[in-house]
Design an enzyme around this catalytic site. Structure first.
Site, PDB file in Angstrom:
ATOM      1  N   CYS A   2      -1.627   3.701  -5.330  1.00 39.38           N
ATOM      2  CA  CYS A   2      -2.605   4.750  -5.609  1.00 39.38           C
ATOM      3  C   CYS A   2      -4.033   4.219  -5.566  1.00 39.38           C
ATOM      4  O   CYS A   2      -4.286   3.055  -5.861  1.00 39.38           O
ATOM      5  CB  CYS A   2      -2.350   5.336  -6.983  1.00 39.38           C
ATOM      6  SG  CYS A   2      -0.693   5.973  -7.184  1.00 39.38           S
ATOM      7  N   ARG A  27      -4.341   1.002   1.158  1.00 41.37           N
ATOM      8  CA  ARG A  27      -3.491   0.599   0.035  1.00 41.37           C
ATOM      9  C   ARG A  27      -2.101   1.212   0.131  1.00 41.37           C
ATOM     10  O   ARG A  27      -1.175   0.782  -0.556  1.00 41.37           O
ATOM     11  CB  ARG A  27      -4.140   1.040  -1.278  1.00 41.37           C
ATOM     12  CG  ARG A  27      -5.414   0.295  -1.597  1.00 41.37           C
ATOM     13  CD  ARG A  27      -6.161   0.977  -2.722  1.00 41.37           C
ATOM     14  NE  ARG A  27      -5.467   0.867  -3.989  1.00 41.37           N
ATOM     15  CZ  ARG A  27      -5.763  -0.032  -4.921  1.00 41.37           C
ATOM     16  NH1 ARG A  27      -6.715  -0.898  -4.719  1.00 41.37           N
ATOM     17  NH2 ARG A  27      -5.109  -0.068  -6.057  1.00 41.37           N
ATOM     18  N   TRP A  75       0.664   7.154  -4.295  1.00 41.18           N
ATOM     19  CA  TRP A  75       1.864   6.512  -3.762  1.00 41.18           C
ATOM     20  C   TRP A  75       2.952   6.840  -4.780  1.00 41.18           C
ATOM     21  O   TRP A  75       2.923   6.356  -5.912  1.00 41.18           O
ATOM     22  CB  TRP A  75       1.617   4.998  -3.664  1.00 41.18           C
ATOM     23  CG  TRP A  75       2.687   4.224  -2.955  1.00 41.18           C
ATOM     24  CD1 TRP A  75       2.805   4.037  -1.614  1.00 41.18           C
ATOM     25  CD2 TRP A  75       3.753   3.481  -3.561  1.00 41.18           C
ATOM     26  NE1 TRP A  75       3.893   3.240  -1.348  1.00 41.18           N
ATOM     27  CE2 TRP A  75       4.491   2.880  -2.515  1.00 41.18           C
ATOM     28  CE3 TRP A  75       4.168   3.266  -4.876  1.00 41.18           C
ATOM     29  CZ2 TRP A  75       5.600   2.083  -2.747  1.00 41.18           C
ATOM     30  CZ3 TRP A  75       5.285   2.470  -5.102  1.00 41.18           C
ATOM     31  CH2 TRP A  75       5.983   1.890  -4.036  1.00 41.18           C
ATOM     32  N   ASN A 101      -3.979   5.719 -11.853  1.00 40.01           N
ATOM     33  CA  ASN A 101      -3.149   4.679 -11.206  1.00 40.01           C
ATOM     34  C   ASN A 101      -2.362   3.992 -12.302  1.00 40.01           C
ATOM     35  O   ASN A 101      -2.919   3.711 -13.366  1.00 40.01           O
ATOM     36  CB  ASN A 101      -4.020   3.623 -10.529  1.00 40.01           C
ATOM     37  CG  ASN A 101      -4.689   4.135  -9.279  1.00 40.01           C
ATOM     38  OD1 ASN A 101      -4.517   5.289  -8.914  1.00 40.01           O
ATOM     39  ND2 ASN A 101      -5.454   3.286  -8.638  1.00 40.01           N
ATOM     40  N   GLY A 102      -1.117   3.658 -12.029  1.00 41.16           N
ATOM     41  CA  GLY A 102      -0.314   2.968 -13.049  1.00 41.16           C
ATOM     42  C   GLY A 102       0.860   3.820 -13.463  1.00 41.16           C
ATOM     43  O   GLY A 102       1.177   4.830 -12.816  1.00 41.16           O
ATOM     44  N   GLU A 482       8.450 -15.401   7.046  1.00 40.09           N
ATOM     45  CA  GLU A 482       7.228 -14.619   7.217  1.00 40.09           C
ATOM     46  C   GLU A 482       7.239 -13.849   8.546  1.00 40.09           C
ATOM     47  O   GLU A 482       6.827 -12.690   8.612  1.00 40.09           O
ATOM     48  CB  GLU A 482       6.008 -15.552   7.117  1.00 40.09           C
ATOM     49  CG  GLU A 482       4.647 -14.906   7.309  1.00 40.09           C
ATOM     50  CD  GLU A 482       4.319 -13.773   6.333  1.00 40.09           C
ATOM     51  OE1 GLU A 482       5.042 -13.596   5.352  1.00 40.09           O
ATOM     52  OE2 GLU A 482       3.352 -13.042   6.600  1.00 40.09           O
ATOM     53  N   LYS A 486       7.035  -9.805   8.815  1.00 35.57           N
ATOM     54  CA  LYS A 486       6.044  -9.053   9.602  1.00 35.57           C
ATOM     55  C   LYS A 486       6.734  -8.002  10.451  1.00 35.57           C
ATOM     56  O   LYS A 486       6.307  -6.861  10.532  1.00 35.57           O
ATOM     57  CB  LYS A 486       5.241  -9.973  10.537  1.00 35.57           C
ATOM     58  CG  LYS A 486       4.185 -10.881   9.942  1.00 35.57           C
ATOM     59  CD  LYS A 486       3.120 -10.184   9.171  1.00 35.57           C
ATOM     60  CE  LYS A 486       3.488 -10.064   7.771  1.00 35.57           C
ATOM     61  NZ  LYS A 486       2.985 -10.256   6.618  1.00 35.57           N
ATOM     62  N   GLU A 489       8.228  -5.126   8.308  1.00 32.47           N
ATOM     63  CA  GLU A 489       7.200  -4.312   7.651  1.00 32.47           C
ATOM     64  C   GLU A 489       6.608  -3.257   8.582  1.00 32.47           C
ATOM     65  O   GLU A 489       6.421  -2.115   8.184  1.00 32.47           O
ATOM     66  CB  GLU A 489       6.023  -5.206   7.204  1.00 32.47           C
ATOM     67  CG  GLU A 489       6.221  -5.940   5.911  1.00 32.47           C
ATOM     68  CD  GLU A 489       5.013  -6.800   5.575  1.00 32.47           C
ATOM     69  OE1 GLU A 489       4.491  -6.681   4.472  1.00 32.47           O
ATOM     70  OE2 GLU A 489       4.583  -7.614   6.426  1.00 32.47           O
ATOM     71  N   HIS A 505      26.694 -20.987   8.263  1.00 34.06           N
ATOM     72  CA  HIS A 505      27.384 -20.525   7.058  1.00 34.06           C
ATOM     73  C   HIS A 505      27.373 -19.005   6.935  1.00 34.06           C
ATOM     74  O   HIS A 505      27.495 -18.472   5.837  1.00 34.06           O
ATOM     75  CB  HIS A 505      26.745 -21.178   5.828  1.00 34.06           C
ATOM     76  CG  HIS A 505      26.790 -22.671   5.876  1.00 34.06           C
ATOM     77  ND1 HIS A 505      27.965 -23.379   5.796  1.00 34.06           N
ATOM     78  CD2 HIS A 505      25.806 -23.580   6.086  1.00 34.06           C
ATOM     79  CE1 HIS A 505      27.707 -24.671   5.909  1.00 34.06           C
ATOM     80  NE2 HIS A 505      26.397 -24.826   6.095  1.00 34.06           N
ATOM     81  N   LYS A 604      -0.480  -1.817   0.158  1.00 37.08           N
ATOM     82  CA  LYS A 604      -1.171  -3.091   0.309  1.00 37.08           C
ATOM     83  C   LYS A 604      -1.210  -3.858  -0.994  1.00 37.08           C
ATOM     84  O   LYS A 604      -1.035  -5.068  -1.030  1.00 37.08           O
ATOM     85  CB  LYS A 604      -2.598  -2.804   0.800  1.00 37.08           C
ATOM     86  CG  LYS A 604      -3.459  -4.035   0.995  1.00 37.08           C
ATOM     87  CD  LYS A 604      -2.985  -4.825   2.181  1.00 37.08           C
ATOM     88  CE  LYS A 604      -3.771  -6.093   2.382  1.00 37.08           C
ATOM     89  NZ  LYS A 604      -2.987  -7.050   3.205  1.00 37.08           N
TER      90      LYS A 604
HETATM   91  C1  G6P Z   1       2.499  -6.041  -0.846  1.00 38.11           C
HETATM   92  C2  G6P Z   1       1.825  -6.205   0.502  1.00 38.11           C
HETATM   93  C3  G6P Z   1       2.164  -7.562   1.092  1.00 38.11           C
HETATM   94  C4  G6P Z   1       1.778  -8.654   0.112  1.00 38.11           C
HETATM   95  C5  G6P Z   1       2.413  -8.451  -1.259  1.00 38.11           C
HETATM   96  C6  G6P Z   1       1.822  -9.389  -2.300  1.00 38.11           C
HETATM   97  O1  G6P Z   1       3.866  -5.975  -0.684  1.00 38.11           O
HETATM   98  O2  G6P Z   1       2.238  -5.182   1.386  1.00 38.11           O
HETATM   99  O3  G6P Z   1       1.464  -7.742   2.301  1.00 38.11           O
HETATM  100  O4  G6P Z   1       2.159  -9.896   0.620  1.00 38.11           O
HETATM  101  O5  G6P Z   1       2.157  -7.129  -1.715  1.00 38.11           O
HETATM  102  O6  G6P Z   1       0.464  -9.078  -2.453  1.00 38.11           O
HETATM  103  P1  G6P Z   1      -0.630 -10.052  -2.980  1.00 38.11           P
HETATM  104  O7  G6P Z   1      -1.897  -9.240  -2.950  1.00 38.11           O
HETATM  105  O8  G6P Z   1      -0.248 -10.434  -4.382  1.00 38.11           O
HETATM  106  O9  G6P Z   1      -0.704 -11.235  -2.097  1.00 38.11           O
END
Ligand code: G6P
Length: 609
Positions: A2, A27, A75, A101-102, A482, A486, A489, A505, A604
């Site tokens: 949010c 976000r 959100w 928010n929260g 990673e 990517k 996501e 395994h 985000k």
């Molecule tokens: C969310 C974002 C990711 C990020 C993660 C941790 O899931 O979409 O891209 O890696 O949060 O966020 P931070 O701001 O703590 O690195």
């Protein structure tokens, strides 16, 4: 997650408010809403889906201007993304509007009590109890201010709140407890937001509220105090970035812009921190005495930052010989970890606001550990609560999928490992060798980016596959995680990162021509082992995309496609190796028509636990 934006004073109008929440789109959100105060009336607009295409004129003010307004991107947590659940939420009279928010944890019991008192609820959200609570308290409290404060004292959970009252249209009431709130101070206007991005178009002067603080904003200023009513003096800070930093600047997507910025962001992560004469790094935000007493490290992080943390473990153990453990932020608190004297807890977070990582920091402090933050956003909650730390200086990262923050985190962790290493017997020569290699990275990253079109061409050939494996060992194992992250996501393809030796395994059972494998094989130390793993994949009809160092003929022979990365030290391989994986994921997602900057269901900055 949010987003909050509010504006009181000269220039307040629906367009400005919508512009403000557009800057919070990154976000992640699924519905949005705006409320403006004009004369003694509040007018609201709430919608499901993206903001684009909706005109501010949809907010019919009958030709009148407004004094103030609040706007929100939601959100969904409590209740589906519907118009009724979108913020702002109002009380029964429609005179109080509020965005939040929260999560309010005791909303169930509050709602029951308010219902019994005659309040009517129109949404399934936890938020809606707050305006009704204020409405109820207004019956006995002498002012809106007192009712607002009284309501906040009854809430259990996390909140960042902005509220308006029709009878005082020149004011916005805000409060923070666990969800960030930043005030923007303009000449004849005062603003509020959940992060600084929507403020820079109006002002660079900001104030970060702390937990347990509230503020009342007017066009010509603001007052801040604690929930208990004690006034607090806040420090005005300057936002370090400007408007161009949060705009796409000619790129089709923020993600591509941020991938392309890596030569510069990698450089900014070590700029001014290398002490050549001593073969070490100078880290201004962490004092020497603290680092000298470190006996072990415990890294806490989530998502991409957690992947960076896994590489951090190898760096700290190999270069500094400091035993290091890595935990998900969410696991740390509940797994009751053993934190012995001399443990340094390192919180890695791009946003500095991730709720689980923040909770881990708080737990670490309770058990007496020293904490440092490795954050990107200056002044963020994790950075402030850790007190000490190393900023990665990657600049604003808007694309939901983290890219440049990851490589900058690796550079900063490398500096920390070299610095700790030099305090513990790493030779001057080894330190210098490492620093030299670090300083070559920006140029090498540029070379990789020049390969963008070829990588896009490779990506096009695999874009219809529905499953992918990414394999690597040692430093390239977290890089494989990673790369897979990517891809899933932003393209919604199922992708799994696997430690290459672990293929035997279980995961090797998945190999088929429909399930390609990205083989990361650029480290010298374990190159031969990776060649062996590639043979095993080929022998089972698997297709390979290999990421290797220049001149690896054997791997080239096994792979359908090979991407070369410039030569560097093994511990730095992931900094370069991840760049083609980011480009690959980006191109696959584009090919599949996905919205790479705003992937479905993702946020985000994850500010709820
Ligand atoms: C969310 C974002 C990711 C990020 C993660 C941790 O899931 O979409 O891209 O890696 O949060 O966020 P931070 O701001 O703590 O690195």
């Amino acid at each position: 997650m949010c987003g909050i934006f509010g504006y009181v004073g000269a220039g307040a109008n629906p367009e400005v408010l919508i512009e403000g929440i557009k800057r919070l789109e990154y976000r992640g959100y699924d519905s949005w809403g705006v409320c403006v105060a004009c004369d003694d009336q509040l007018t609201m607009l709430r919608r499901v889906g993206r903001i684009g295409g909706v005109d501010a004129a949809d907010l019919d003010l009958g030709g009148k201007g407004c004094l103030s307004g609040i706007a929100h991107t939601r959100w969904a947590t409590h209740g589906a993304p519907t118009e009724a659940n979108a913020h702002p939420h109002a009380d029964c009279t429609g005179k109080i509007a509020l965005i939040h928010n929260g999560i309010i944890e005791n909303y169930g019991s509050l709602r029951e009590k308010l219902r019994a008192q005659g309040h009517r609820f129109r949404s399934e959200t936890d938020t809606e109890v707050i305006p009704h609570l204020i409405e109820e308290l207004l019956k006995s409290e002498p002012s809106f201010d007192a009712a607002f404060q009284g309501a906040l004292r009854l809430l259990v959970g996390a909140y960042g709140i902005a509220a308006m009252w029709a009878e005082d249209p020149g004011a916005i009431y805000v409060a923070r407890h666990g969800s960030p709130i930043v005030l923007g101070l303009g000449k004849d206007r005062t603003l509020v937001a959940s992060d600084p991005a929507p403020l820079v178009a109006h002002t660079r002067e900001v104030i970060y509220l702390d937990d347990g603080e509230l503020a009342i904003l007017h066009c010509d200023g603001f007052e801040t105090r604690t929930l208990e009513g004690a006034s607090v003096n806040k420090r005005v800070q300057q936002i370090a970035f400007g408007l161009p930093d949060i705009e796409r600047g000619g790129f089709p997507h923020f993600m591509l812009k941020e991938i392309s910025e890596q030569p510069e962001s990698i450089h900014n992560a070590y700029r001014g921190r290398i002490v050549r004469a001593e073969g070490t790094a100078k880290l201004g935000g962490v004092d020497e005495a603290l680092l000298r007493k470190v006996q072990r490290c415990h890294i806490v992080a989530c998502g991409t930052s957690w992947n960076a943390g896994l590489i951090g473990k190898y760096l700290l153990e190999n270069l500094a010989r400091v035993p290091t453990q890595v935990s998900y932020g969410a696991e740390f608190r509940y797994s009751h970890p053993v934190i012995e004297a001399g443990t340094l807890v390192i919180a890695i977070s791009q946003s500095g606001e991730t709720a689980d990582t923040l909770a881990a920091v708080r737990e670490a402090k309770i058990v007496g550990a020293d904490t440092i933050g490795v954050c990107n956003v200056v002044g963020s909650t994790i950075a402030r609560e850790c007190g000490k730390g190393i900023y990665i200086h990657a600049g604003p990262e808007i694309g939901v999928a983290s890219t440049k923050a990851f490589t900058s985190q690796l550079v900063v962790l490398s500096l920390l490992a070299v610095h700790l290493g030099r305090m513990r017997g790493l030779s001057l020569r080894a330190g210098l060798l490492y620093l030299d290699a670090l300083e070559r990275l920006p140029e090498q990253a540029s070379q990789l980016l020049a390969d963008r079109e070829r990588i896009a061409e490779i990506a096009r050939q695999y874009a219809r596959c529905e499953n992918f494996l990414y394999v690597g060992r040692l430093y390239e194992y977290p890089a494989a995680l990673e790369g897979a992250l990517k891809l899933k996501e932003i393209s919604y393809i199922h992708a799994e990162g696997v430690q290459a030796a672990e293929m035997k395994h279980g995961p090797i059972a998945l190999i088929s021509p429909e399930v390609p494998t990205v083989v990361l094989a650029a480290q010298e130390e374990i190159r031969d082992k990776m060649v062996g793993n590639a043979h095993e994949i080929r022998a089972r009809g698997g297709r390979i995309i290999a990421v290797t160092q220049e001149g690896d003929r054997e791997m080239e022979g096994l792979a359908e496609h090979t991407i070369h990365i410039p030569k560097t030290l093994d511990p730095l391989v992931p900094v370069l190796g991840v760049i083609p994986l980011q480009l690959f994921a980006y191109s696959v997602a584009i090919e599949r028509g996905c919205d790479v900057d705003k992937p479905r269901n993702l946020a985000k900055s994850v500010t709820v636990e």
